[in-house]
Design a protein around this motif. Structure first.
Motif, PDB file in Angstrom:
ATOM      1  N   UNK A  82       2.592   5.796  -3.580  1.00  0.00           N
ATOM      2  CA  UNK A  82       3.427   6.645  -4.359  1.00  0.00           C
ATOM      3  C   UNK A  82       3.005   6.501  -5.704  1.00  0.00           C
ATOM      4  N   UNK A  83       2.636   5.497  -6.131  1.00  0.00           N
ATOM      5  CA  UNK A  83       2.172   5.357  -7.528  1.00  0.00           C
ATOM      6  C   UNK A  83       0.656   6.246  -7.846  1.00  0.00           C
ATOM      7  N   UNK A  84       0.248   6.551  -6.555  1.00  0.00           N
ATOM      8  CA  UNK A  84      -0.955   7.733  -6.939  1.00  0.00           C
ATOM      9  C   UNK A  84      -0.390   9.314  -7.162  1.00  0.00           C
ATOM     10  N   UNK A  85       0.866   9.336  -6.895  1.00  0.00           N
ATOM     11  CA  UNK A  85       1.537  10.697  -6.949  1.00  0.00           C
ATOM     12  C   UNK A  85       1.513  11.536  -5.945  1.00  0.00           C
ATOM     13  N   UNK A  86       1.315  10.854  -4.822  1.00  0.00           N
ATOM     14  CA  UNK A  86       1.208  11.552  -3.303  1.00  0.00           C
ATOM     15  C   UNK A  86       2.738  12.017  -3.112  1.00  0.00           C
ATOM     16  N   UNK A  87       3.010  13.268  -2.307  1.00  0.00           N
ATOM     17  CA  UNK A  87       4.240  13.718  -2.230  1.00  0.00           C
ATOM     18  C   UNK A  87       4.699  12.801  -0.929  1.00  0.00           C
ATOM     19  N   UNK A  88       6.045  12.869  -0.953  1.00  0.00           N
ATOM     20  CA  UNK A  88       6.774  11.915   0.234  1.00  0.00           C
ATOM     21  C   UNK A  88       6.374  11.939   1.385  1.00  0.00           C
TER      22      UNK A  88
ATOM     23  N   UNK B 130       3.434  12.901   2.507  1.00  0.00           N
ATOM     24  CA  UNK B 130       2.185  12.294   2.756  1.00  0.00           C
ATOM     25  C   UNK B 130       2.269  10.819   2.769  1.00  0.00           C
TER      26      UNK B 130
ATOM     27  N   UNK C 163       1.289   9.958   6.583  1.00  0.00           N
ATOM     28  CA  UNK C 163      -0.116   9.641   6.576  1.00  0.00           C
ATOM     29  C   UNK C 163      -0.328   7.841   6.258  1.00  0.00           C
ATOM     30  N   UNK C 164       0.499   7.479   5.364  1.00  0.00           N
ATOM     31  CA  UNK C 164       0.319   6.081   4.898  1.00  0.00           C
ATOM     32  C   UNK C 164       1.269   5.216   5.757  1.00  0.00           C
ATOM     33  N   UNK C 165       2.555   5.474   5.750  1.00  0.00           N
ATOM     34  CA  UNK C 165       3.374   4.461   6.619  1.00  0.00           C
ATOM     35  C   UNK C 165       3.294   4.567   7.933  1.00  0.00           C
TER      36      UNK C 165
ATOM     37  N   UNK D 218       0.963  -1.277   0.060  1.00  0.00           N
ATOM     38  CA  UNK D 218      -0.101  -0.055  -0.165  1.00  0.00           C
ATOM     39  C   UNK D 218       0.698   1.408   0.093  1.00  0.00           C
TER      40      UNK D 218
ATOM     41  N   UNK E 200       3.396   1.404  -1.863  1.00  0.00           N
ATOM     42  CA  UNK E 200       3.579   1.608  -3.235  1.00  0.00           C
ATOM     43  C   UNK E 200       2.831   2.320  -4.032  1.00  0.00           C
ATOM     44  N   UNK E 201       1.548   1.812  -3.691  1.00  0.00           N
ATOM     45  CA  UNK E 201       0.122   2.300  -4.124  1.00  0.00           C
ATOM     46  C   UNK E 201       0.026   3.777  -4.054  1.00  0.00           C
TER      47      UNK E 201
END
Lengths: 328, 355
Positions: free
Chosen positions: A231-237, A239, A243-245, A226, A228-229
């Protein structure tokens, strides 16, 4: 959510009940006569007999237990010792300290809370922060420094670090006063000033473990699909990491933090002894040495309450963090 | 913001994605991993290219390179990757980020692990929309996300919006992934084994959905798979990879019906068929995929190729180049002569069974 909470609370009550019964039995099953244990000094046979009578120690055990628990919830009569009624929550009377146990606890508990809670905030912020940074800067000098720091923290002992810090910052450089306790309500600045050294010491030692743990967690999370997903969406590092990791990596840390804080509140004997503070930990230690059964019994119960409450808080937090928990 | 990517030519003559001589290497402690070695391919809008190969053949690495998702510190990229005419090789993270999710999007093999377990699907789609539409309000983003969820066939999208990934079935989850990938209407969609984790009936639905959306949005699709059944269903063109190289490429008709490379023959022979002899054994390709650190010299496939001995020793010394295989656009990298391959193929595969 409500059902979840109800279930957790019910099981907490059961656990506390079991702890109270066990500790009650343990103390009264000891080969030592509880009356001599409660009254180790200046006790003539006549006084011993009076204590025995008034505490109902000749009654069956279950009656004594009921009497004790009644004291906690509605208060009980302790005229022999107190010369009157002991209001709820009545934890009995300590003949060693010559005061109701509740009074001892209300005096020493704020000390322990004042040591542990701010230190916990510090050690979590420092530990998780360091762990995250070294995970994101993996392999760099910063990462190695953080690992070295945490290795030092994990292998040193509190009484050693505490003594060194005392020597350097208190007795040599005079940047902090000798550790002491002032109530936060009467003088917050002095409160912080007197406890800063224990906070830093505890934070240093505990944050080491948290730094290692959160570094490992973060590294593992960063390799999740997730991330990788995201990042593939184009979110900034920021975020992706923030927010995700981070949210996924922090979950197991919450569990361990809850248990650590709960356990630390139950008694920080070494910390309090090192810094000469009279908190719950020192009180437990004194009660053990003096054979002060009523105080010991009360502290065991309080420690159990802290651990159980910390666990419920962790469960609730967990359910907020991880939606998959709510269903179960 | 980077300048907008040019719209694809309506005449569809220009490929939207053109990869030229792509090489991807990773520096590891054990040595240099040569994951992709000089691969070229292109996809036009509205067309689907299937990249086929075993695990470790470099197909996923190549697709991640298009989105620039490798760690730049440990990865060496060379060649060209033109996305809508813009070369993404050598773009820095900031520049390529504006293209990810907008010009090019990606869906992954396992939708359960590819979606964040702690956020609702709606929130994750909204996030994908708003990062490329910073001025869009929450309500507008939600409207787009719900519409997209409905478009990919999620029933009651308005209610499912607030659900978490674990509350969906595998097929529905992959639909969510597709909705998230397509919410910004990218011109290029890379699908890395999108149906491998799903059961067969759901697999067909997802492939239908992709084909449907492709005709609606005129998307160029790169679909990575090891399943020739999937290839026969959706591909317009096929690229067969082995050891990080293209060993055969052509239209789906050419590659599946008139395969030229012994490795492709092996892939076809290992596919079960409904129409063939029920007692016939499947023929696996013997041996195992090569190490990408120590690729065999010469043709990387030679240790597993039954005909390696018929090349006068060239298979162990010389890397075969892609060359025309007799028909226009059909290329093969094999030392065997056309005549030899035509003769040998008769014994190897009955090529009509898969398609």
């Amino acid at each position: 959510m409500l059902r979840f909470l109800t279930r957790r609370l019910l099981s907490a009550v059961l656990v506390l009940f079991a702890v109270s019964v066990l500790s009650f039995l343990m103390f009264f099953a000891l080969p030592r006569d509880p009356v001599t244990a409660m009254c180790p000094k200046n006790c003539n046979p006549a006084r011993l007999e009076r204590v025995r009578q008034e505490l109902g120690l000749s009654d069956p055990l279950y009656q004594q237990y009921v009497g004790y628990m009644k004291g906690i919830f509605v208060g009980r009569d302790l005229s022999s010792a107190l010369g009157g009624h002991c209001d709820a929550p009545c934890l009995g009377y300590s003949y060693v300290n010559s005061e109701p146990v509740t009074r001892t606890i209300t005096r020493v508990l704020p000390v322990t809370l004042s040591i542990v809670l701010p230190a916990a905030v510090l050690w979590l912020a420092l530990g998780v922060g360091l762990g995250m940074i070294s995970a994101l800067r993996r392999g760099t000098l910063l990462d190695r420094l953080a690992i070295g720091f945490s290795l030092a923290g994990a292998s040193l002992q509190l009484y050693f670090v505490g003594a060194v810090l005392l020597l350097v910052f208190c007795y040599t450089l005079h940047v902090v006063p000798v550790p002491h306790y002032t109530s936060i309500w009467s003088n917050p600045l002095d409160w912080a000033d007197g406890l800063v050294l224990p906070w830093v010491t505890l934070a240093f030692l505990f944050s080491a473990i948290y730094a290692r743990l959160s570094r490992a967690q973060m590294l593992e999370t960063l390799s999740e699909d997730f991330v990788r997903t995201a990042r593939a969406k184009g979110l900034s590092k920021s975020t992706v990491y923030g927010r995700h990791a981070l949210r996924a990596a922090i979950t197991p840390i919450v569990t361990i933090a809850g248990m650590d804080v709960g356990a630390a509140l139950g008694g920080t004997v070494v910390t309090e002894t090192t810094f000469g503070l009279q908190g719950l930990g020192r009180t437990v230690w004194d009660a053990v040495r003096e054979g002060d059964l009523p105080t010991l019994m009360a502290t065991v119960l309080i420690a159990a309450v802290f651990v159980v409450v910390a666990n419920i808080l962790v469960d609730v937090l967990y359910a907020f963090i991880d939606p998959r928990v709510r269903l179960r | 913001m980077a300048p907008p990517v040019p719209e694809p030519d309506p005449a569809q003559s220009q490929p939207y994605l053109a990869v030229r001589d792509l090489t991807v290497r990773f520096d590891t402690e054990d040595g240099v991993v040569r994951a992709v070695n000089g691969v070229s391919f292109s996809v036009r809008p509205g067309r689907t290219l299937c990249v086929v190969g075993e695990s470790g053949s470099g197909k996923s690495v190549a697709s991640l390179a298009i989105l620039g998702l490798h760690n730049p510190r440990r990865t060496r990229l060379s060649g060209q990757i033109l996305v809508g005419g813009r070369d993404v090789v050598g773009l820095d993270e900031k520049q390529i980020r504006t293209m990810r999710g907008r010009s090019m999007a990606m869906i992954f093999q396992d939708p359960l692990s590819a979606l964040h377990p702690y956020y609702t699907v709606g929130r994750q789609i909204v996030e994908a929309y708003r990062v490329h539409h910073p001025s869009a309000g929450k309500a507008e983003a939600r409207r787009h996300a719900v519409a997209m969820l409905g478009r990919v066939g999620i029933p009651q999208p308005d209610r499912r919006f607030d659900r978490y990934p674990h509350e969906f079935s595998g097929g529905m989850r992959q639909r969510v992934m597709i909705a998230m990938a397509l919410v910004n209407h990218p011109d290029l969609l890379i699908a890395d084994e999108p149906t491998t984790a799903l059961d067969v009936t759901v697999q067909a639905q997802i492939l239908d959905l992709l084909a449907d959306l492709q005709s609606e949005f005129n998307t160029a699709i790169v679909l990575i798979t090891h399943d020739l059944g999937v290839v026969s269903q959706v591909a317009h063109d096929v690229l067969v990879m082995y050891g990080g190289r293209a060993v055969e490429q052509g239209t789906v008709e050419q590659v599946l019906r008139r395969p030229q490379h012994p490795y492709t023959w092996g892939l076809l022979a290992s596919v079960p068929t409904l129409r063939g002899d029920p007692d016939a054994d499947l023929t696996p390709i013997s041996g195992s995929p090569p190490s990408m650190i120590n690729l065999p010299a010469g043709c990387a496939f030679h240790p597993r190729c039954r005909y390696a001995g018929e090349t006068e020793g060239r298979s162990t010394t010389e890397i075969p180049l892609l060359r025309p295989a007799g028909e226009p656009d059909h290329l093969v990298a094999c030392h065997l002569s056309d005549a030899d391959r035509a003769r040998l193929r008769e014994h190897e595969v009955t090529p009509t069974e898969v398609a």
